[in-house]
Design a protein around this motif. Structure first.
Motif, PDB file in Angstrom:
ATOM      1  N   LEU A 185     -17.549  10.043  46.806  1.00  0.00           N
ATOM      2  CA  LEU A 185     -18.853   9.744  46.228  1.00  0.00           C
ATOM      3  C   LEU A 185     -18.851   8.417  45.462  1.00  0.00           C
ATOM      4  CD1 LEU A 185     -21.705  10.978  45.758  1.00  0.00           C
ATOM      5  CD2 LEU A 185     -20.847  11.829  43.588  1.00  0.00           C
ATOM      6  N   GLY A 186     -17.793   8.167  44.695  1.00  0.00           N
ATOM      7  CA  GLY A 186     -17.728   6.984  43.836  1.00  0.00           C
ATOM      8  C   GLY A 186     -18.029   5.688  44.579  1.00  0.00           C
ATOM      9  N   PRO A 187     -17.255   5.364  45.630  1.00  0.00           N
ATOM     10  CA  PRO A 187     -17.521   4.117  46.358  1.00  0.00           C
ATOM     11  C   PRO A 187     -18.925   4.064  46.967  1.00  0.00           C
ATOM     12  CG  PRO A 187     -15.354   4.975  46.910  1.00  0.00           C
ATOM     13  CD  PRO A 187     -16.036   6.027  46.093  1.00  0.00           C
ATOM     14  N   GLU A 188     -19.441   5.230  47.407  1.00  0.00           N
ATOM     15  CA  GLU A 188     -20.805   5.261  47.959  1.00  0.00           C
ATOM     16  C   GLU A 188     -21.828   4.848  46.903  1.00  0.00           C
ATOM     17  OE1 GLU A 188     -21.678   9.133  49.488  1.00  0.00           O
ATOM     18  OE2 GLU A 188     -20.123   8.993  51.033  1.00  0.00           O
ATOM     19  N   LEU A 189     -21.695   5.435  45.709  1.00  0.00           N
ATOM     20  CA  LEU A 189     -22.633   5.124  44.630  1.00  0.00           C
ATOM     21  C   LEU A 189     -22.476   3.674  44.190  1.00  0.00           C
ATOM     22  CD1 LEU A 189     -22.404   8.348  42.455  1.00  0.00           C
ATOM     23  CD2 LEU A 189     -24.310   7.625  43.877  1.00  0.00           C
ATOM     24  N   LYS A 190     -21.230   3.198  44.174  1.00  0.00           N
ATOM     25  CA  LYS A 190     -20.982   1.821  43.766  1.00  0.00           C
ATOM     26  C   LYS A 190     -21.762   0.872  44.667  1.00  0.00           C
ATOM     27  CE  LYS A 190     -17.364  -1.541  43.046  1.00  0.00           C
ATOM     28  NZ  LYS A 190     -16.016  -1.977  43.368  1.00  0.00           N
ATOM     29  N   LYS A 191     -21.788   1.205  45.948  1.00  0.00           N
ATOM     30  CA  LYS A 191     -22.513   0.371  46.906  1.00  0.00           C
ATOM     31  C   LYS A 191     -24.020   0.560  46.744  1.00  0.00           C
ATOM     32  CE  LYS A 191     -22.171  -1.025  51.693  1.00  0.00           C
ATOM     33  NZ  LYS A 191     -22.214  -0.474  53.044  1.00  0.00           N
ATOM     34  N   ALA A 192     -24.439   1.821  46.626  1.00  0.00           N
ATOM     35  CA  ALA A 192     -25.871   2.118  46.547  1.00  0.00           C
ATOM     36  C   ALA A 192     -26.500   1.514  45.297  1.00  0.00           C
ATOM     37  CB  ALA A 192     -26.078   3.631  46.560  1.00  0.00           C
ATOM     38  N   TYR A 193     -25.771   1.481  44.194  1.00  0.00           N
ATOM     39  CA  TYR A 193     -26.328   0.975  42.942  1.00  0.00           C
ATOM     40  C   TYR A 193     -26.021  -0.503  42.714  1.00  0.00           C
ATOM     41  CZ  TYR A 193     -27.077   5.897  41.729  1.00  0.00           C
ATOM     42  OH  TYR A 193     -27.494   7.199  41.729  1.00  0.00           O
ATOM     43  N   ASN A 194     -25.450  -1.163  43.719  1.00  0.00           N
ATOM     44  CA  ASN A 194     -25.126  -2.589  43.622  1.00  0.00           C
ATOM     45  C   ASN A 194     -24.285  -2.916  42.392  1.00  0.00           C
ATOM     46  OD1 ASN A 194     -26.471  -3.500  45.940  1.00  0.00           O
ATOM     47  ND2 ASN A 194     -28.431  -3.316  44.867  1.00  0.00           N
ATOM     48  N   VAL A 195     -23.226  -2.137  42.197  1.00  0.00           N
ATOM     49  CA  VAL A 195     -22.333  -2.430  41.080  1.00  0.00           C
ATOM     50  C   VAL A 195     -21.537  -3.686  41.422  1.00  0.00           C
ATOM     51  CG1 VAL A 195     -20.383  -1.565  39.728  1.00  0.00           C
ATOM     52  CG2 VAL A 195     -22.200  -0.011  40.424  1.00  0.00           C
ATOM     53  N   HIS A 196     -21.411  -4.591  40.453  1.00  0.00           N
ATOM     54  CA  HIS A 196     -20.744  -5.874  40.692  1.00  0.00           C
ATOM     55  C   HIS A 196     -19.287  -5.690  41.120  1.00  0.00           C
ATOM     56  CE1 HIS A 196     -23.794  -8.709  39.472  1.00  0.00           C
ATOM     57  NE2 HIS A 196     -24.090  -7.943  38.436  1.00  0.00           N
ATOM     58  N   ASN A 197     -18.732  -6.742  41.726  1.00  0.00           N
ATOM     59  CA  ASN A 197     -17.336  -6.670  42.151  1.00  0.00           C
ATOM     60  C   ASN A 197     -16.400  -6.846  40.951  1.00  0.00           C
ATOM     61  OD1 ASN A 197     -17.243  -9.373  41.528  1.00  0.00           O
ATOM     62  ND2 ASN A 197     -17.649 -10.023  43.627  1.00  0.00           N
ATOM     63  N   ALA A 198     -15.103  -6.627  41.201  1.00  0.00           N
ATOM     64  CA  ALA A 198     -14.121  -6.623  40.110  1.00  0.00           C
ATOM     65  C   ALA A 198     -14.042  -7.983  39.424  1.00  0.00           C
ATOM     66  CB  ALA A 198     -12.760  -6.214  40.644  1.00  0.00           C
ATOM     67  N   THR A 199     -14.222  -9.059  40.187  1.00  0.00           N
ATOM     68  CA  THR A 199     -14.133 -10.397  39.592  1.00  0.00           C
ATOM     69  C   THR A 199     -15.187 -10.564  38.513  1.00  0.00           C
ATOM     70  OG1 THR A 199     -13.593 -11.120  41.817  1.00  0.00           O
ATOM     71  CG2 THR A 199     -13.960 -12.837  40.158  1.00  0.00           C
ATOM     72  N   TYR A 200     -16.421 -10.157  38.824  1.00  0.00           N
ATOM     73  CA  TYR A 200     -17.487 -10.277  37.834  1.00  0.00           C
ATOM     74  C   TYR A 200     -17.262  -9.301  36.691  1.00  0.00           C
ATOM     75  CZ  TYR A 200     -22.113 -10.205  35.751  1.00  0.00           C
ATOM     76  OH  TYR A 200     -23.151 -10.291  34.871  1.00  0.00           O
ATOM     77  N   MET A 201     -16.897  -8.084  37.056  1.00  0.00           N
ATOM     78  CA  MET A 201     -16.787  -7.012  36.053  1.00  0.00           C
ATOM     79  C   MET A 201     -15.674  -7.274  35.052  1.00  0.00           C
ATOM     80  SD  MET A 201     -18.855  -4.279  36.651  1.00  0.00           S
ATOM     81  CE  MET A 201     -17.996  -2.715  36.580  1.00  0.00           C
ATOM     82  N   THR A 202     -14.671  -8.080  35.447  1.00  0.00           N
ATOM     83  CA  THR A 202     -13.561  -8.313  34.524  1.00  0.00           C
ATOM     84  C   THR A 202     -13.562  -9.749  33.997  1.00  0.00           C
ATOM     85  OG1 THR A 202     -12.141  -8.811  36.403  1.00  0.00           O
ATOM     86  CG2 THR A 202     -12.069  -6.577  35.548  1.00  0.00           C
ATOM     87  N   SER A 203     -14.640 -10.496  34.280  1.00  0.00           N
ATOM     88  CA  SER A 203     -14.685 -11.849  33.733  1.00  0.00           C
ATOM     89  C   SER A 203     -14.960 -11.779  32.229  1.00  0.00           C
ATOM     90  CB  SER A 203     -15.753 -12.663  34.473  1.00  0.00           C
ATOM     91  OG  SER A 203     -16.791 -13.026  33.602  1.00  0.00           O
ATOM     92  N   CYS A 204     -14.432 -12.728  31.491  1.00  0.00           N
ATOM     93  CA  CYS A 204     -14.564 -12.725  30.028  1.00  0.00           C
ATOM     94  C   CYS A 204     -16.034 -12.658  29.615  1.00  0.00           C
ATOM     95  CB  CYS A 204     -13.957 -13.978  29.420  1.00  0.00           C
ATOM     96  SG  CYS A 204     -12.290 -14.325  29.974  1.00  0.00           S
ATOM     97  N   TYR A 205     -16.839 -13.455  30.382  1.00  0.00           N
ATOM     98  CA  TYR A 205     -18.227 -13.658  30.001  1.00  0.00           C
ATOM     99  C   TYR A 205     -19.066 -12.393  30.138  1.00  0.00           C
ATOM    100  CZ  TYR A 205     -22.933 -15.560  30.021  1.00  0.00           C
ATOM    101  OH  TYR A 205     -24.243 -15.794  29.752  1.00  0.00           O
ATOM    102  N   THR A 206     -18.611 -11.448  30.964  1.00  0.00           N
ATOM    103  CA  THR A 206     -19.390 -10.230  31.148  1.00  0.00           C
ATOM    104  C   THR A 206     -19.563  -9.482  29.823  1.00  0.00           C
ATOM    105  OG1 THR A 206     -18.602 -10.062  33.403  1.00  0.00           O
ATOM    106  CG2 THR A 206     -19.502  -8.065  32.447  1.00  0.00           C
ATOM    107  N   CYS A 207     -18.535  -9.481  29.010  1.00  0.00           N
ATOM    108  CA  CYS A 207     -18.605  -8.735  27.754  1.00  0.00           C
ATOM    109  C   CYS A 207     -18.584  -9.615  26.502  1.00  0.00           C
ATOM    110  CB  CYS A 207     -17.448  -7.741  27.665  1.00  0.00           C
ATOM    111  SG  CYS A 207     -17.292  -6.704  29.114  1.00  0.00           S
ATOM    112  N   HIS A 208     -18.137 -10.842  26.633  1.00  0.00           N
ATOM    113  CA  HIS A 208     -18.093 -11.741  25.465  1.00  0.00           C
ATOM    114  C   HIS A 208     -19.030 -12.910  25.703  1.00  0.00           C
ATOM    115  CE1 HIS A 208     -14.809  -9.337  24.019  1.00  0.00           C
ATOM    116  NE2 HIS A 208     -14.182  -9.517  25.162  1.00  0.00           N
ATOM    117  N   ARG A 209     -20.265 -12.797  25.172  1.00  0.00           N
ATOM    118  CA  ARG A 209     -21.278 -13.814  25.486  1.00  0.00           C
ATOM    119  C   ARG A 209     -21.525 -14.710  24.300  1.00  0.00           C
ATOM    120  NH1 ARG A 209     -25.532 -10.537  29.258  1.00  0.00           N
ATOM    121  NH2 ARG A 209     -23.943  -9.690  30.619  1.00  0.00           N
TER     122      ARG A 209
END
Lengths: 209, 249
Positions: A185-209
């Motif tokens: 289910l997890g990967p299906e939902l990740k695709k369906a909800y357009n969750v960003h890829n790991a590069t974006y999700m772990t970039s500094c700027y995602t959480c430290h703005r």
């Protein structure tokens, strides 16, 4: 002389060990359960009565901050229920004086971390994932360290914690309810909800703005 | 035993063993110090283990703050600057934020005031959904979600008035509690949409208004869902699509 060397080696292992375990948020932050001005029980309201989290925390789907409800929300029901209860005196005072009830904040991220509730809720991260079984807590306590390492664990592999959007506030949901597993289910939902890829999700700027 | 073997594998005599392998006996003060330091080293570890297993009412202690608390206000923080103790400010009286004018009677209020005589005004509820609200399955699903969050606590998910809060209040025999309304009575079914909308927004009798918790768009979604709920409880065979009627006959 050999005794001295042994002591130095022991200290070299011991001091970092104590620092690591003693100063980690798992030790300093988890288990924080302050006494609130009113002994509000989530176990009764969210658990036994089954009120949805959003009944009180109304802004969670639309704003970064999941608002602590105003006194009026308490008085929706307590105008007619337990109207004489001494435990509710601070709430009645607050309504009469217009002053806020000084609720204590439990989950507090550092000011340099940007966190937005709405994006997590709308992408299918359940309340229970970060806040634990609040519906069983008489007194709310912090159950997760809310440390950077802990955030990244999920940002590196969000599919491990995704659930359907309409089950976000469901405290007992499991993939088994839908005859599936999180691995499927997890990967299906990740695709369906357009969750960003790991590069974006772990970039500094995602959480430290 | 004779020959070279004796030198390679010496058999130690008791006296030689004692001489080579036993350390000097340490002085008493040194021995006690080692024991105390060794045992004392377990105290912090024990405290850490304890704090991990229990909860604490005391505020968190962070040895390295690293700008975790910056001199600025976050949402809903208290403030000593303002008289009401809040950092968040209400709009200045007499001002309207962009997009908050609420100038559409039907959409924003569900009723209009009609002149009933000299200086007299009468409330007239609108029937039907406002023109800028589109009724589709997505909106109805949203209405269901919002209804189940806010309304079902008292009215129940089916609208018959058996929500958990209502049932508990009756069970506890709360003297001031007025049982929640059954939404499927003829009286409530005959109310026009604007009336239902106004009830959600401002409340009615002992029911509080939910205007601060449910926004305008969601209120209309709830109105639509309440209508669907009411119809579902009073459905006839004619409401079923013709090709599926045979299945439930």
């Amino acid at each position: 002389m050999p005794l001295l060397l042994l002591a130095l080696a022991g200290g070299a292992v011991y001091i970092p060990t104590v620092m690591y375990f003693g100063m980690s948020p798992t030790n300093t932050d988890v288990g924080y359960a302050p006494k609130q001005p009113v002994p509000y029980s989530h176990a009764l309201h969210a658990g036994q009565l089954g009120l949805d989290c959003r009944y009180c925390h109304t802004t969670v789907e639309k704003a970064a901050f999941a608002a602590v409800p105003p006194t009026q929300t308490c008085m929706n029901c307590h105008t007619n229920i337990k109207t004489e209860s001494p435990l509710l005196a601070p709430i009645r005072d607050s309504q009469q004086t217009g002053k806020s009830v000084p609720w204590k904040k439990i989950h507090d991220l550092p000011d340099y971390a940007y966190f937005n509730h709405s994006i997590h809720v709308n992408k299918g991260v359940g309340c229970v994932t970060c806040h634990g079984r609040v519906d069983k807590m008489e007194v709310v306590r912090q159950v997760q360290p809310l440390s950077m390492g802990w955030c990244l664990e999920c940002h590196r592999a969000p599919e491990k914690n995704l659930r359907p959007r309409d089950k976000v506030t469901d405290m007992t949901w499991t993939p088994a309810e839908m005859n599936t597993t999180q691995e499927v289910l997890g990967p299906e939902l990740k695709k369906a909800y357009n969750v960003h890829n790991a590069t974006y999700m772990t970039s500094c700027y995602t959480c430290h703005r | 035993m004779t020959g070279p073997d004796r030198d390679i594998f010496p058999i130690p005599s008791p006296g030689r063993f004692r001489h080579e392998f036993l350390l000097r006996k340490p002085p008493f003060w040194l021995a006690s110090l080692v024991v105390i330091v060794f045992l004392g080293a377990f105290i912090p570890l024990a405290l850490i283990a304890r704090s991990r297993a229990t909860t604490s009412e005391k505020p968190r202690v962070h040895l390295m703050m690293d700008m975790a608390n910056q001199p600025r206000y976050s949402t809903q923080q208290p403030s000593t600057v303002f008289a009401d103790g809040r950092a968040m400010r209400a709009p200045v009286p007499g001002t309207v934020a962009r997009g908050m004018l609420a100038d559409n009677d039907h959409y924003d209020r569900g009723f209009e005031l009609v002149k009933a005589g000299e200086g007299e005004w009468q409330i007239s509820y609108f029937n039907g959904l406002p023109a800028n609200v589109k009724l589709d399955s997505r909106m109805l699903t949203r209405g269901q979600t919002v209804f189940n969050i806010y309304c079902s606590a008292c009215h129940g998910r089916d609208g018959y008035g058996h929500g958990a809060v209502n049932e508990r209040a009756l069970e506890k025999q709360e003297p001031k509690w007025v049982p929640a309304a059954n939404l499927h009575t003829d009286e409530i079914r005959s109310r026009v949409d604007g009336h239902i909308y106004n009830t959600i927004r401002n409340g009615i009798r002992t029911m509080p208004g939910y205007g601060s918790q449910i926004d305008v768009k969601d209120r209309w979604a709830v109105v639509a869902y309440v209508r669907a709920l009411q119809r579902s409880q009073n459905a006839t065979l004619d409401d079923v699509p013709s090709d599926q009627r045979d299945k439930i006959k």
